[in-house]
Design a protein around this motif. Structure first.
Motif, short mmCIF file in Angstrom:
data_model
loop_
_atom_site.label_atom_id
_atom_site.label_comp_id
_atom_site.label_asym_id
_atom_site.label_seq_id
_atom_site.Cartn_x
_atom_site.Cartn_y
_atom_site.Cartn_z
N VAL A 154 29.43 10.18 -24.34
CA VAL A 154 29.95 11.02 -25.42
C VAL A 154 31.47 10.89 -25.56
CG1 VAL A 154 30.17 13.39 -26.27
CG2 VAL A 154 28.07 12.67 -25.11
N PHE A 155 32.17 10.87 -24.45
CA PHE A 155 33.63 10.99 -24.50
C PHE A 155 34.39 9.67 -24.39
CE2 PHE A 155 32.26 15.21 -22.88
CZ PHE A 155 32.73 15.97 -23.94
N CYS A 212 28.29 12.06 -19.43
CA CYS A 212 29.38 12.47 -20.33
C CYS A 212 30.17 11.27 -20.87
CB CYS A 212 30.31 13.43 -19.61
SG CYS A 212 29.53 15.01 -19.17
N ASP A 213 30.21 10.17 -20.13
CA ASP A 213 30.96 9.00 -20.61
C ASP A 213 30.40 8.49 -21.93
OD1 ASP A 213 32.72 9.02 -18.51
OD2 ASP A 213 31.64 7.52 -17.32
N PHE A 271 24.44 16.74 -14.15
CA PHE A 271 24.49 16.49 -15.58
C PHE A 271 24.28 15.02 -15.84
CE2 PHE A 271 26.92 20.35 -14.93
CZ PHE A 271 26.45 21.16 -15.93
#
Length: 247
Positions: A24-25, A21-22, A247
């Protein structure tokens, strides 16, 4: 209209694959440095420095597209939210649509095509060019184009150099280059170069990929589904109801 999608025919995009996720965010560059989740896809070397690197899917030898907008008078510089270099706020990537994130995008040599002499890069004897060649980072002046195999049997990457087979056990391992005394190459990301062996079809949206394993596999929505790509599981299931979801 509405369409029923056959996810089994899709291929996994390698851009940011398995970076979490890092990717993306969080920012692509932090305080002028390339964070772990961005390595291989984003970069912090000025284009003017002409430092050879590999692109994200390791198909090409490239330059980073980072430029200093203060010397480009007619260009639109990055705004405050898109400045990733505190000491040089005018630095940014060439692509505005990528939020000025510097990309490994300035292709200098295609490893998939036999060189025709138009590049400034002069190939050496042990390099290999073709559909099964990949750009491999080294501790020398530039990356090399080398024959690269995604071994289904081993579920590992195998680099072929001068008749020898060198197995990459882990991403980032430094391996000796036969025929170049003292030179080593860096094993690339397995997920970026062999995505079809790392959770095929990205589990088709019917499961999640367990990257905690050396050889990632799909954890399917249906706990009894033992297919490699979760093809026997229902789509759109609530994965949060399962334990040990990755994930």
């Amino acid at each position: 209209g509405w369409y029923k999608v056959d996810y089994s025919t899709g291929v996994t995009s390698t851009f940011g694959h398995a970076r979490g996720c890092d990717f993306v965010f969080e920012d692509c560059i932090q305080d002028g440095l390339v964070p772990e989740w961005s390595q291989g896809f984003f970069c912090n070397e000025l284009l003017s420095d002409q430092k050879y690197i590999c692109d994200g899917n390791h198909g090409h030898i490239t330059f980073c597209d980072l430029v200093d907008y203060s010397v480009l008078p007619f260009a639109v510089p990055p705004n405050n939210k898109q400045q990733y270099f505190p000491d040089n706020p005018s630095y940014g990537g060439l692509m505005h649509t990528a939020d000025y994130c510097p990309l490994t995008s300035m292709v200098q040599l295609d490893c998939g095509v036999q060189p025709d002499g138009s590049s400034n890069i002069v190939p050496i004897d042990l390099e290999y060019f073709g559909a099964d060649s990949r750009c491999i980072m080294t501790d020398q002046d530039r990356p090399l184009c080398l024959k690269y195999e995604c071994s289904t049997q081993r579920r590992k990457a195998v680099v072929h150099i001068d008749g020898e087979q060198i197995i990459c056990e882990n991403d980032g391992d430094m391996m000796d280059i036969p025929g170049l005394d003292g030179a080593r190459f860096k094993c690339p990301s397995f997920e970026a170069t062999c995505p079809h062996l790392s959770c095929p079809s990205n589990c088709q949206g019917r499961g999640v990929c367990d990257y905690s394993l050396d050889a990632p596999i799909c954890r399917c929505c249906d706990p009894e589904d033992i297919s490699e790509d979760c093809s026997n599981s229902p789509p759109g299931c609530d994965l949060s109801m399962r334990e040990n979801v990755f994930f």
